[in-house]
Design a protein around this motif. Structure first.
Motif, short mmCIF file in Angstrom:
data_model
loop_
_atom_site.label_atom_id
_atom_site.label_comp_id
_atom_site.label_asym_id
_atom_site.label_seq_id
_atom_site.Cartn_x
_atom_site.Cartn_y
_atom_site.Cartn_z
N CYS A 247 0.84 -1.21 0.00
CA CYS A 247 0.00 0.00 0.00
C CYS A 247 0.87 1.25 0.00
CB CYS A 247 -0.92 -0.01 1.22
SG CYS A 247 -2.25 1.22 1.14
N ASP A 248 1.92 1.25 0.81
CA ASP A 248 2.87 2.38 0.84
C ASP A 248 3.53 2.58 -0.53
OD1 ASP A 248 2.45 3.10 3.45
OD2 ASP A 248 4.07 1.84 4.24
N ALA A 251 1.09 3.93 -3.17
CA ALA A 251 0.66 5.31 -2.89
C ALA A 251 1.78 6.31 -3.10
CB ALA A 251 0.13 5.40 -1.46
N SER A 252 2.99 5.83 -3.33
CA SER A 252 4.13 6.72 -3.52
C SER A 252 4.53 6.76 -4.99
CB SER A 252 5.32 6.25 -2.67
OG SER A 252 5.69 4.93 -3.03
N GLN A 283 -3.19 0.47 6.76
CA GLN A 283 -3.22 1.82 6.20
C GLN A 283 -4.66 2.33 6.09
OE1 GLN A 283 -0.07 3.30 5.27
NE2 GLN A 283 0.57 1.49 6.40
N LYS A 285 -5.68 4.08 3.52
CA LYS A 285 -6.05 4.01 2.11
C LYS A 285 -6.66 2.65 1.79
CE LYS A 285 -2.05 6.91 1.02
NZ LYS A 285 -1.51 6.85 2.38
N LEU A 290 -6.98 1.06 -4.85
CA LEU A 290 -5.68 1.56 -5.32
C LEU A 290 -5.05 0.57 -6.30
CD1 LEU A 290 -3.86 4.04 -4.62
CD2 LEU A 290 -2.71 2.58 -2.94
#
Length: 630
Positions: A247-248, A251-252, A283, A285, A290
């Motif tokens: 997820c990190d 999202a980056s 997270q 999000k 995503l």
């Protein structure tokens, strides 16, 4: 230059002659110390290494490896270290790794690795051991020998005890190879493997260097061999660590070199757990949304530049994105049946995914056309499966785009169905059923010749189609027959359907599907004069005679059909109503039924007390009896 090479060769051969002249282990030990330095320095080419090995043989290094000396002047670990070092120096030579003698070193190597903490002061020996086990695991025979020992448990412990990235890399390689060789280890060695997954997933979560993506690749390769039957055993904390890390990453702003391994791991997890694993992130999000959006964007980017970037890597990314979209569409198609707890998507999120999914399908249609032109069957089949999953959602199949892509979809289906027929039919049947509800797409099916292809596959004993798939194909033909005004293509197959019904076992779900389909087609027109018709109806009457019996609660399903009844219960009223239509239009069929004696059983069934007197079963038998009495 040539002089230097000659000098080096002379030096090597002079040392080699010393080894050959050695008369005892002390002399061999001394000469091998010199040779070990040459090997470590990389001063020998493969031919020289092979020549050296033929001179040394396995006997002496194996004796060193098995040393058990208490002599303080020549401790055991030094002799073992030298033995391992000599053997490891030959590990890069495939011919030597395949030798039976090297596989005999496995118990000694594992014994050293099982006590890796006591060898912490000698990291070179641990590295040499792992290099040897890595080389052996990379061969079929070597992997089989390793699996006869507790290698997986020991290697998992090594990952826990050592911190070196290079050691971890070798450990993961060994595990991956052994688990691929025998996936049953996922079931039998779950404690060790769960602990390993927790450790590597924690490393992925905490590592902020480029090594994070190497670990992601390694984890992906490792879990790819996990059988579906074992997923619940491994549905634990490690997935939360991985989901949060992915997820990190998504999202980056990361480049393809980092994003692609993360996407690939996501696809592997999706194959194992559908998209349910995305709910385990810590997270805020929504990882599921995503991930699907990212997959859609990746597809559009790949297609836009496909002519310039259709490399193996690009194809892998494309297939990865397909896996994610298929799982998404599968969930959306079942949205009404999914429990609200931990749901993947809300209705609003599904609506928000309409546009990206639509754009992705438009791009895939372009690829399907390309792949049909370039005759790329593997990629075309992958495209067809993904579009089929999208068409499985009724609102997508009946949308403007769904109807517009029907000709391309059906053309691709005709190409792909020649190979992998069972898998293809399973994938496309739900979409065909949705298409049957719309006049435009239904006409496209009629014009494509798919109906005749489906009919031929259904009755062809050599088509290698499973019963489940045959039932799906029958269902498609039924719906198309009922919804379409076209009769000729179905009537032309009636004789084949009759013969097929006569030939198949009657205690199967397929008998219900083929029986119903045949009656539906029979009722398309009044006049028939087929050789098979009398035998068909006699077989059908016998089949219907055995479905129900009189029980304590009235009409009950016979024991032969109980296990499958849930899958055919909705078909039974249809087959009865179509059968009653036949009796009303064809007097000879009514006479055949009366001669069979089935009316007595029907009267017995409806005369007994029934727990559901107004139910469809009771009603159908009542109607049938009324027609027979008329």
């Amino acid at each position: 230059m040539k002089s230097a090479m000659n000098q080096k060769s002379q030096s090597f051969h002079s040392i080699l002659s010393v080894v050959k002249r050695a008369k005892n282990d002390s002399q061999r030990f001394a000469s091998l110390l010199i040779i070990t330095k040459l090997l470590e320095a990389g001063n020998l080419n493969e031919n020289e290494r092979l020549e050296l090995f033929e001179t040394i043989g396995f006997s002496f290094p194996m004796r060193l490896l098995a040393a058990n000396s208490d002599d303080p002047d020549c401790p055991k670990d030094i002799m073992q270290s030298l033995g391992v070092s000599i053997l490891a120096s030959f590990a890069s030579n495939p011919e030597l790794v395949e030798r039976t003698e090297l596989r005999k070193s496995v118990p000694h190597l594992l014994n050293i690795l099982s006590d890796v903490e006591s060898t912490a002061g000698n990291p070179t020996m641990v590295t040499d051991c792992l290099q040897l086990v890595t080389a052996l695991a990379d061969t079929n025979d070597g992997a089989k020998v390793l699996l006869r020992h507790p290698t997986v448990e020991i290697i998992c412990k090594v990952y826990e005890k050592l911190d070196s990235e290079s050691h971890h890399e070798m450990v993961i390689f060994i595990l991956t190879k052994l688990l691929q060789e025998d996936p049953k280890n996922w079931e039998h060695l779950s404690d060790s493997l769960i602990n390993f997954l927790k450790l590597i997933s924690s490393d992925i979560k905490t590592d902020q260097s480029e090594n994070k993506f190497s670990l992601i690749r390694s984890l992906n390769a490792c879990i790819s061999s996990m059988p579906a039957s074992c997923t619940e055993q491994y549905n634990q904390l490690w997935i939360e660590n991985v989901a949060s890390s992915l997820c990190d990453i998504f999202a980056s702003r990361v480049g393809p070199a980092q994003r692609n391994p993360a996407l690939s791991l996501s696809a592997t997890l999706t194959n194992l757990y559908k998209l349910n694993w995305t709910t385990k992130t810590d997270q805020d999000k929504k990882l599921s949304v995503l991930l699907v959006r990212l997959a859609c964007v990746e597809i559009r980017m790949l297609v836009y530049d496909w002519d310039n970037s259709s490399s193996d890597d690009a194809q892998k990314v494309l297939l990865t994105c397909f896996t994610i979209i298929e799982a998404c569409c599968s969930h959306i198609a079942q949205f009404d049946q999914v429990e609200s707890e931990n749901e993947l998507f809300t209705f609003e999120e599904i609506t928000s995914l309409d546009a990206p999914l639509t754009d992705a399908i438009k791009s895939i249609e372009i690829l399907m056309t390309k792949f049909m032109e370039t005759k790329s069957p593997t990629l075309l089949i992958a495209c067809l499966r993904t579009v089929s999953s999208w068409l499985n959602v009724e609102m997508y199949a009946t949308s403007e785009l769904g109807i517009a892509i029907a000709p391309t979809f059906l053309s691709a289906l005709k190409v792909c169905i020649k190979e992998h027929v069972d898998d293809i039919l399973k994938a496309v049947s739900p979409g065909i059923l949705n298409y049957a509800e719309n006049a435009s797409s239904r006409n496209a099916i009629l014009e494509s010749g798919i109906i005749e292809i489906f009919g031929q596959i259904l009755v062809d004993s050599g088509s290698n189609v499973s019963e489940e798939t045959s039932c799906l194909v029958s269902q498609c033909l039924m719906v198309l027959c009922l919804e379409s005004g076209e009769k000729d293509c179905f009537i032309s197959m009636l004789k084949s359907f009759m013969r097929y019904f006569i030939s198949i076992p009657k205690t199967t779900a397929l008998a219900f599907y083929i029986g119903t389909l045949t009656l539906i087609v029979w009722n398309l027109e009044i006049a028939h004069n087929l050789v098979e018709q009398e035998r068909f109806f006699k077989t059908l009457v016998s089949f219907l005679h055995n479905i129900h019996k009189v029980g304590e609660a009235g009409i009950e399903v016979s024991s032969s059909y109980k296990s499958m009844w849930a899958s055919v219960e909705q078909l039974w009223p249809i087959i009865m109503k179509e059968f009653i239509r036949c009796l009303k239009t064809e007097l000879w069929i009514k006479e055949l039924v009366l001669e069979s004696g089935i009316q007595r059983k029907i009267q017995n069934l409806i005369s007994k007390h029934n727990s559901d007197p107004e139910g469809e079963t009771q009603t159908c038998y009542g109607l049938l009896n009324a027609v027979l009495e008329a």
